[in-house]
Design a protein around this motif. Structure first.
Motif, PDB file in Angstrom:
ATOM      1  N   VAL A   1     -18.538  76.142  47.714  1.00 43.73           N
ATOM      2  CA  VAL A   1     -19.845  75.515  47.932  1.00 43.73           C
ATOM      3  C   VAL A   1     -20.180  74.581  46.772  1.00 43.73           C
ATOM      4  N   CYS A   2     -19.869  75.014  45.556  1.00 43.40           N
ATOM      5  CA  CYS A   2     -20.177  74.212  44.363  1.00 43.40           C
ATOM      6  C   CYS A   2     -19.343  72.939  44.317  1.00 43.40           C
ATOM      7  N   TYR A   3     -18.073  73.026  44.726  1.00 48.91           N
ATOM      8  CA  TYR A   3     -17.220  71.831  44.760  1.00 48.91           C
ATOM      9  C   TYR A   3     -17.758  70.809  45.759  1.00 48.91           C
ATOM     10  N   GLN A   4     -18.132  71.292  46.942  1.00 46.66           N
ATOM     11  CA  GLN A   4     -18.625  70.367  47.971  1.00 46.66           C
ATOM     12  C   GLN A   4     -19.962  69.739  47.564  1.00 46.66           C
ATOM     13  N   THR A   5     -20.791  70.515  46.861  1.00 48.42           N
ATOM     14  CA  THR A   5     -22.042  69.962  46.344  1.00 48.42           C
ATOM     15  C   THR A   5     -21.766  68.855  45.340  1.00 48.42           C
ATOM     16  N   LYS A   6     -20.783  69.062  44.494  1.00 50.98           N
ATOM     17  CA  LYS A   6     -20.392  68.022  43.524  1.00 50.98           C
ATOM     18  C   LYS A   6     -19.932  66.760  44.253  1.00 50.98           C
ATOM     19  N   ALA A   7     -19.128  66.922  45.303  1.00 56.41           N
ATOM     20  CA  ALA A   7     -18.642  65.764  46.063  1.00 56.41           C
ATOM     21  C   ALA A   7     -19.810  65.001  46.689  1.00 56.41           C
ATOM     22  N   ILE A   8     -20.804  65.737  47.181  1.00 56.18           N
ATOM     23  CA  ILE A   8     -21.981  65.100  47.770  1.00 56.18           C
ATOM     24  C   ILE A   8     -22.787  64.356  46.718  1.00 56.18           C
ATOM     25  N   LEU A   9     -23.004  64.963  45.553  1.00 56.64           N
ATOM     26  CA  LEU A   9     -23.754  64.302  44.484  1.00 56.64           C
ATOM     27  C   LEU A   9     -23.057  63.022  44.026  1.00 56.64           C
ATOM     28  N   ASP A  10     -21.732  63.058  43.962  1.00 58.72           N
ATOM     29  CA  ASP A  10     -20.984  61.846  43.601  1.00 58.72           C
ATOM     30  C   ASP A  10     -21.213  60.747  44.637  1.00 58.72           C
ATOM     31  N   ALA A  11     -21.205  61.133  45.933  1.00 60.33           N
ATOM     32  CA  ALA A  11     -21.432  60.153  46.998  1.00 60.33           C
ATOM     33  C   ALA A  11     -22.857  59.618  46.949  1.00 60.33           C
ATOM     34  N   MET A  12     -23.822  60.465  46.640  1.00 60.02           N
ATOM     35  CA  MET A  12     -25.217  60.027  46.551  1.00 60.02           C
ATOM     36  C   MET A  12     -25.421  59.029  45.421  1.00 60.02           C
ATOM     37  N   ALA A  13     -24.742  59.258  44.318  1.00 61.17           N
ATOM     38  CA  ALA A  13     -24.843  58.322  43.200  1.00 61.17           C
ATOM     39  C   ALA A  13     -24.302  56.952  43.593  1.00 61.17           C
ATOM     40  N   LYS A  14     -23.239  56.936  44.385  1.00 62.82           N
ATOM     41  CA  LYS A  14     -22.660  55.666  44.827  1.00 62.82           C
ATOM     42  C   LYS A  14     -23.573  54.955  45.827  1.00 62.82           C
ATOM     43  N   ASP A  15     -24.154  55.717  46.763  1.00 63.61           N
ATOM     44  CA  ASP A  15     -25.022  55.118  47.777  1.00 63.61           C
ATOM     45  C   ASP A  15     -26.344  54.629  47.197  1.00 63.61           C
ATOM     46  N   SER A  16     -26.913  55.391  46.279  1.00 62.18           N
ATOM     47  CA  SER A  16     -28.241  55.068  45.750  1.00 62.18           C
ATOM     48  C   SER A  16     -28.204  54.231  44.489  1.00 62.18           C
ATOM     49  N   GLY A  17     -27.046  54.214  43.829  1.00 59.87           N
ATOM     50  CA  GLY A  17     -26.939  53.501  42.550  1.00 59.87           C
ATOM     51  C   GLY A  17     -27.567  54.259  41.397  1.00 59.87           C
ATOM     52  N   LYS A  18     -27.959  55.518  41.635  1.00 54.56           N
ATOM     53  CA  LYS A  18     -28.584  56.328  40.592  1.00 54.56           C
ATOM     54  C   LYS A  18     -27.955  57.718  40.574  1.00 54.56           C
ATOM     55  N   SER A  19     -27.871  58.294  39.367  1.00 56.92           N
ATOM     56  CA  SER A  19     -27.399  59.668  39.229  1.00 56.92           C
ATOM     57  C   SER A  19     -28.579  60.590  38.979  1.00 56.92           C
ATOM     58  N   LEU A  20     -28.521  61.770  39.559  1.00 56.59           N
ATOM     59  CA  LEU A  20     -29.600  62.733  39.351  1.00 56.59           C
ATOM     60  C   LEU A  20     -29.607  63.238  37.916  1.00 56.59           C
ATOM     61  N   THR A  21     -30.784  63.601  37.450  1.00 56.17           N
ATOM     62  CA  THR A  21     -30.918  64.204  36.123  1.00 56.17           C
ATOM     63  C   THR A  21     -31.116  65.711  36.226  1.00 56.17           C
ATOM     64  N   GLU A  22     -31.500  66.213  37.410  1.00 54.57           N
ATOM     65  CA  GLU A  22     -31.611  67.638  37.648  1.00 54.57           C
ATOM     66  C   GLU A  22     -31.568  67.877  39.151  1.00 54.57           C
ATOM     67  N   LEU A  23     -31.255  69.105  39.541  1.00 51.05           N
ATOM     68  CA  LEU A  23     -31.173  69.464  40.949  1.00 51.05           C
ATOM     69  C   LEU A  23     -31.947  70.747  41.173  1.00 51.05           C
ATOM     70  N   LYS A  24     -32.928  70.717  42.089  1.00 57.63           N
ATOM     71  CA  LYS A  24     -33.689  71.912  42.443  1.00 57.63           C
ATOM     72  C   LYS A  24     -32.943  72.666  43.541  1.00 57.63           C
ATOM     73  N   VAL A  25     -32.958  73.981  43.456  1.00 56.68           N
ATOM     74  CA  VAL A  25     -32.167  74.782  44.388  1.00 56.68           C
ATOM     75  C   VAL A  25     -33.011  75.899  44.984  1.00 56.68           C
ATOM     76  N   ASP A  26     -32.573  76.366  46.167  1.00 53.29           N
ATOM     77  CA  ASP A  26     -33.191  77.508  46.830  1.00 53.29           C
ATOM     78  C   ASP A  26     -32.183  78.065  47.814  1.00 53.29           C
ATOM     79  N   GLY A  27     -32.596  79.057  48.602  1.00 51.56           N
ATOM     80  CA  GLY A  27     -31.696  79.675  49.570  1.00 51.56           C
ATOM     81  C   GLY A  27     -31.009  80.904  48.993  1.00 51.56           C
ATOM     82  N   GLY A  28     -30.435  81.708  49.885  1.00 52.82           N
ATOM     83  CA  GLY A  28     -29.891  83.004  49.504  1.00 52.82           C
ATOM     84  C   GLY A  28     -28.847  82.973  48.408  1.00 52.82           C
TER      85      GLY A  28
END
Length: 531
Positions: free
Chosen positions: A414-441
């Protein structure tokens, strides 16, 4: 006391109830998920005051098929409302102080019913279901398939509702008969619940944009059904003959009707959000650039991109975050099919443990993954890969491999796939996140969250009260009836006691681990392809 009830009761605030308070305002939230339904009652501070949960049957008729009984879902919701309201009243509170009810729900899961009888014509086909893989391949080969995403924001896959509806029309005689008679209704779980909870005879048949945007029928730019999309998918059946819900905004005092029976009979439903949008709202992700990741049955990362949709070129989805006032806010989304369901697989199929937290304990019993990589592609791989013909594959098994290594590799997937998604989001948005809020079991696992921080290299922020999906539904409903009047009132809601997981792993080691994961993904391609 059951483990579920005990865990839910632990979420309730410990402060003394002020029995003399008659003006305190509350909002109810129906949280209809993939494996259970819940009803929560929140106060204005975002604290859950009463909770009731009920699991329902998971139906797997064939490998890759996943279904629910639509009527059982409705009954489970009604039971949860009764249970939570009983607990609420037991504490001396009056239901008159509940100002409204919101709904959040599993999204792409598809229900079809007869408008003349209000009865479901087949089991609900769940969002994880992969029976339509062959149909997806046929659709991808049709002229114009490469233009669909520009209009609806979604790629062709087994994930959206459209292929589930087409499969039902092609394969279920009762569905085809209702279609030919002009009586076939189609909806996602929100539309089905609203239709039934109002009393089906009233024909309250609506869906909000966060849910309608998951069907592939809605133009994400206009918030309306798109003629070109309907034309593309109507090559065998005229989908204009199918009754589809009216698309309305996510927060409204009239559109969603009211509960027709039970202890809250006559109470208005004033908000509706698909579960992942609800979690973003519950995490107060109202600012452009904010993001959350929900580790539930699947895993879903949403990134607020503001008032204009961003059509991804890196394997992500464009979706509606919420529409409270007629001006929609959009998000980029990365969807992972298997998260908590991977933990349940180890418990139910492999006999690893009797409780999900024990899987995390088992993973902590070893120092690392022992060279093991588990690509949990039980339903293919979703974002950012979109590999429909992948199946669950484990690499690196040796005589040294222990159950702890498998447990750890399951969490790491799950953590690897989340990393892959964050990398894709940085490419699409042109910005990298500075923090990530989490929830769920799965966010309850210290090991999983620390691993996540190490792999993505930014702080992971986990709130103390993690029922943020239901809170998002309550916020949508509360806005409609002025329990909250603006976002500023919510800034401090659910901020006390949050935990920050800071990256601790050396960067080179993190990169090496992720490179090995990417290699494993490449190696599992095509396993389920026709031979």
């Amino acid at each position: 006391m059951s483990a579920i009830v005990e865990r839910l009761q632990n979420l309730l605030p410990t402060r003394q109830v002020n029995m003399s308070s008659t003006d305190e305002e509350f909002v109810g939230a129906i949280d209809q998920g993939t494996t259970s339904s819940r009803f929560l009652i929140f106060n204005k501070h975002g604290e859950p005051i009463a909770i009731h949960q009920e699991e329902f049957a998971q139906i797997y008729p064939h490998p890759g098929w996943h279904e629910h009984d639509p009527e059982e879902i409705v009954t489970s919701v009604q039971n949860c409302i009764e249970g939570a309201v009983a607990a609420f009243k037991k504490d001396g509170r009056s239901v008159d102080n509940i100002k409204a009810v919101g709904i959040t729900n599993q999204r792409e899961t598809t229900v079809v019913w007869d408008v003349k009888t209000g009865k479901a014509l087949y089991n609900a086909i769940v969002w994880t279901d992969t029976r339509t893989g062959h149909l997806v391949r046929e659709l991808k080969a049709r002229p114009g398939s490469d233009k669909l995403m520009e209009k609806c924001g979604l790629p062709l896959s087994t994930y959206p509702s459209v292929t589930k509806l087409l499969w039902l029309l092609k394969n279920e005689p009762a569905v085809k008969e209702a279609y030919e008679a002009g009586n076939l209704a189609f909806g996602t779980i929100d539309a089905w619940l609203i239709y039934k909870l109002n009393g089906w005879e009233k024909n309250v048949f609506v869906s909000d944009p966060t849910n309608a945007s998951r069907t592939m029928f809605m133009d994400i730019h206009t918030m309306k059904y798109n003629e070109d999309l309907l034309d593309f998918f109507s090559y065998e059946f005229d989908l204009r003959k199918v009754h589809m819900p009216e698309i309305v905004r996510s927060s409204d005092t009239k559109c969603f009707g009211e509960l027709a029976e039970g202890p809250l009979k006559g109470f208005k439903i004033t908000g509706c959000l698909g579960d992942q949008s609800a979690a973003l709202v519950g995490q107060k992700g109202f600012d452009e650039g904010s993001a959350k990741n929900t580790y539930g049955t699947g895993c879903f990362l949403l990134y607020n991109v503001g008032k204009k949709p961003v059509i991804s070129t890196h394997g992500l989805l464009a979706t509606v975050a919420y529409d409270f006032d007629g001006t929609p806010v959009y998000a980029l989304e990365g969807s992972i099919a298997v998260a908590g369901s991977g933990v349940k697989f180890l418990m139910n199929n492999m006999g690893f443990a009797h409780a999900s937290e024990k899987i995390s304990d088992l993973a902590e019993s070893v120092e690392d993954n022992g060279g093991l990589v588990f690509v949990t592609a039980f339903s293919g791989l979703f974002a950012p890969y979109w590999i429909d013909d992948a199946q669950g594959t484990m690499f690196g098994i040796t005589q040294h491999t222990q159950r702890g290594h498998i447990a750890r590799a399951t969490l790491e997937a799950v953590c690897y796939q989340t990393k892959a998604i964050l990398d894709a989001m940085a490419k699409d948005s042109g910005k990298s996140l500075t923090e990530l809020k989490v929830d769920g079991g799965m966010s309850n696992s210290q090991l999983c969250m620390q691993t996540q921080a190490d792999l993505v290299g930014i702080p992971i922020i986990r709130p103390q009260m993690r029922e943020t999906t239901a809170l998002g539904a309550a916020i949508a409903a509360g806005f409609a009836v002025d329990v909250w009047k603006d976002f500023d009132e919510l800034r401090e809601v659910n901020t006390k006691g949050q935990t920050a997981f800071e990256p601790q792993m050396e960067g080179e080691r993190s990169k090496k681990m992720f490179k090995k994961w990417e290699r494993a993904v490449d190696m599992c391609r095509g396993w389920n392809a026709d031979i």
